[in-house]
Enzyme design. Structure first.
Site, PDB file in Angstrom:
ATOM      1  N   LYS A  19     -61.942  -7.923   8.880  1.00  0.00           N
ATOM      2  CA  LYS A  19     -62.092  -6.513   9.277  1.00  0.00           C
ATOM      3  C   LYS A  19     -63.111  -5.811   8.381  1.00  0.00           C
ATOM      4  O   LYS A  19     -63.944  -5.038   8.858  1.00  0.00           O
ATOM      5  CB  LYS A  19     -60.729  -5.800   9.241  1.00  0.00           C
ATOM      6  CG  LYS A  19     -59.813  -6.270  10.361  1.00  0.00           C
ATOM      7  CD  LYS A  19     -58.394  -5.718  10.286  1.00  0.00           C
ATOM      8  CE  LYS A  19     -57.562  -6.392  11.382  1.00  0.00           C
ATOM      9  NZ  LYS A  19     -56.201  -5.889  11.497  1.00  0.00           N
ATOM     10  N   GLN A  54     -51.862  -3.350   7.557  1.00  0.00           N
ATOM     11  CA  GLN A  54     -51.779  -4.690   8.150  1.00  0.00           C
ATOM     12  C   GLN A  54     -50.318  -5.135   8.252  1.00  0.00           C
ATOM     13  O   GLN A  54     -49.552  -5.013   7.297  1.00  0.00           O
ATOM     14  CB  GLN A  54     -52.593  -5.676   7.298  1.00  0.00           C
ATOM     15  CG  GLN A  54     -52.750  -7.053   7.913  1.00  0.00           C
ATOM     16  CD  GLN A  54     -53.663  -7.100   9.135  1.00  0.00           C
ATOM     17  OE1 GLN A  54     -54.462  -6.200   9.372  1.00  0.00           O
ATOM     18  NE2 GLN A  54     -53.544  -8.143   9.919  1.00  0.00           N
ATOM     19  N   ASP A  86     -55.103   1.508  15.181  1.00  0.00           N
ATOM     20  CA  ASP A  86     -54.346   0.415  15.795  1.00  0.00           C
ATOM     21  C   ASP A  86     -53.716   0.856  17.117  1.00  0.00           C
ATOM     22  O   ASP A  86     -53.313   0.014  17.912  1.00  0.00           O
ATOM     23  CB  ASP A  86     -53.186   0.005  14.869  1.00  0.00           C
ATOM     24  CG  ASP A  86     -53.506  -1.172  13.964  1.00  0.00           C
ATOM     25  OD1 ASP A  86     -54.316  -2.021  14.361  1.00  0.00           O
ATOM     26  OD2 ASP A  86     -52.929  -1.222  12.853  1.00  0.00           O
TER      27      ASP A  86
END
Ligand code: L34
Length: 286
Positions: free
Chosen positions: A53, A97, A120
């Protein structure tokens, strides 16, 4: 022989498009989109994904910050960090995460991230918007699957789509996106009776179960499009999907590989959401 859907290539195209868009955005506004990724603990797979990422951010021209915390971090410490990032105007996207180490509540974390910075799209506010068809951010993995389908020239309208798996982060939103694209959608899961009866009817089959090589040729209709969301590691640490690629590939019309299929698309869609977040912050339309 199926055509291979090359997620590595398609994601690189998307990143190249986003790089141009980002350049123009920075030139026009003087604002550099910034993504902050929080990694709690030392899960090796998460470390790989988070590193990917960060690299993608650099490639498209974003500022990237990684905050790594020990597995012993308390919920209160994590909450305080999220609050600080929510208030930081230079941060446009916040991502924690998953999975989190034991003792930390994912639900609480997902609620804590400001919906405007929730790149997200896991916050119930953004989930609700997606279900209502009022889209700001789409969840990265299912959005990546839709993009793979679209960019491969495959139409969803009227097709029988079967999703195996009903998780909040893949199965459920995947079903909604396929439905919004006018597919006829069936969601199968661990309690489904006669699973293969369903999957064999699929024109588009999405496997998001989390079990290596679960989908075998006898479960697939000849000519089906097979999308493999699984990322499993075998005893030797080798990545395999939820689809038994060797047996399914000869009968599918299109198939995604693992690695190099859906994984890189998840990250490309995260970049897209981060640019959207920066644009929205500048426009003040939040
Ligand atoms: N908060 N947690 C949050 N957001 C996410 O979007 C994720 N996910 C999933 C796990 N937890 C998360 C990811 O980032 C899965 N995921 C993810 C991201 C990238 C890749 C795989 C999963 C990826 O880059 N896959 C490469 C191979 C990487 C390797 O070598 O291990 C591929 O080609 O599939």
């Amino acid at each position: 022989m199926a055509k291979l859907i090359d997620g590595k290539l398609i994601s690189a195209q998307i990143r190249a498009e986003l790089k141009e868009e980002t350049k123009a955005f920075i030139a026009a506004t003087g604002v550099t989109p910034k993504l902050t990724v929080i990694l709690v603990g030392e899960d090796p797979a998460s470390q790989v994904y988070v590193r990917n990422k960060g690299r993608a951010c650099e490639e498209v021209g974003f500022a990237a910050e990684q905050i790594t915390l020990p597995a012993t971090t308390t919920q209160e410490e994590l909450d305080a960090l999220i609050d600080r990032l929510n208030a930081d105007k230079t941060v446009h996207g916040i991502l924690v995460q998953l999975p989190l180490p034991k003792g930390l509540s994912e639900e609480r974390v997902l609620l804590r991230i400001s919906p405007e910075k929730d790149v997200d799209a896991f916050h119930p506010y953004n989930v609700g918007r997606m279900v209502a068809g009022q889209i700001t951010y789409l969840p990265c993995t299912p959005a990546g699957v839709m993009e793979l389908i679209k960019r491969s020239g495959i139409s969803v309208a009227g097709k029988d789509c079967v999703v195996i798996g009903r998780s909040n982060i893949v199965g459920k939103p995947m079903a909604h996106l396929l439905m919004q694209a006018n597919g006829t959608v069936t969601v199968c899961h661990s309690r489904t009776k006669e699973l293969a009866e369903h999957t064999r009817r699929a024109d588009i089959l999405v496997a998001a179960i989390g079990k290596a090589d679960f989908v075998t040729a006898d479960m697939v209709k000849p000519g089906a499009v097979v999308i493999d969301v699984g990322i499993n590691r075998n005893a030797e640490g080798k990545l395999t999907g939820d689809v038994d690629f060797a047996s399914v590939e000869p009968i599918a019309s299109y198939i995604t590989p693992v690695p190099g299929g859906v994984g890189p698309m998840t990250i490309a869609m995260l970049m897209k959401n981060t640019l959207t977040a920066a644009k929205r912050a500048v426009e003040g339309e939040i």
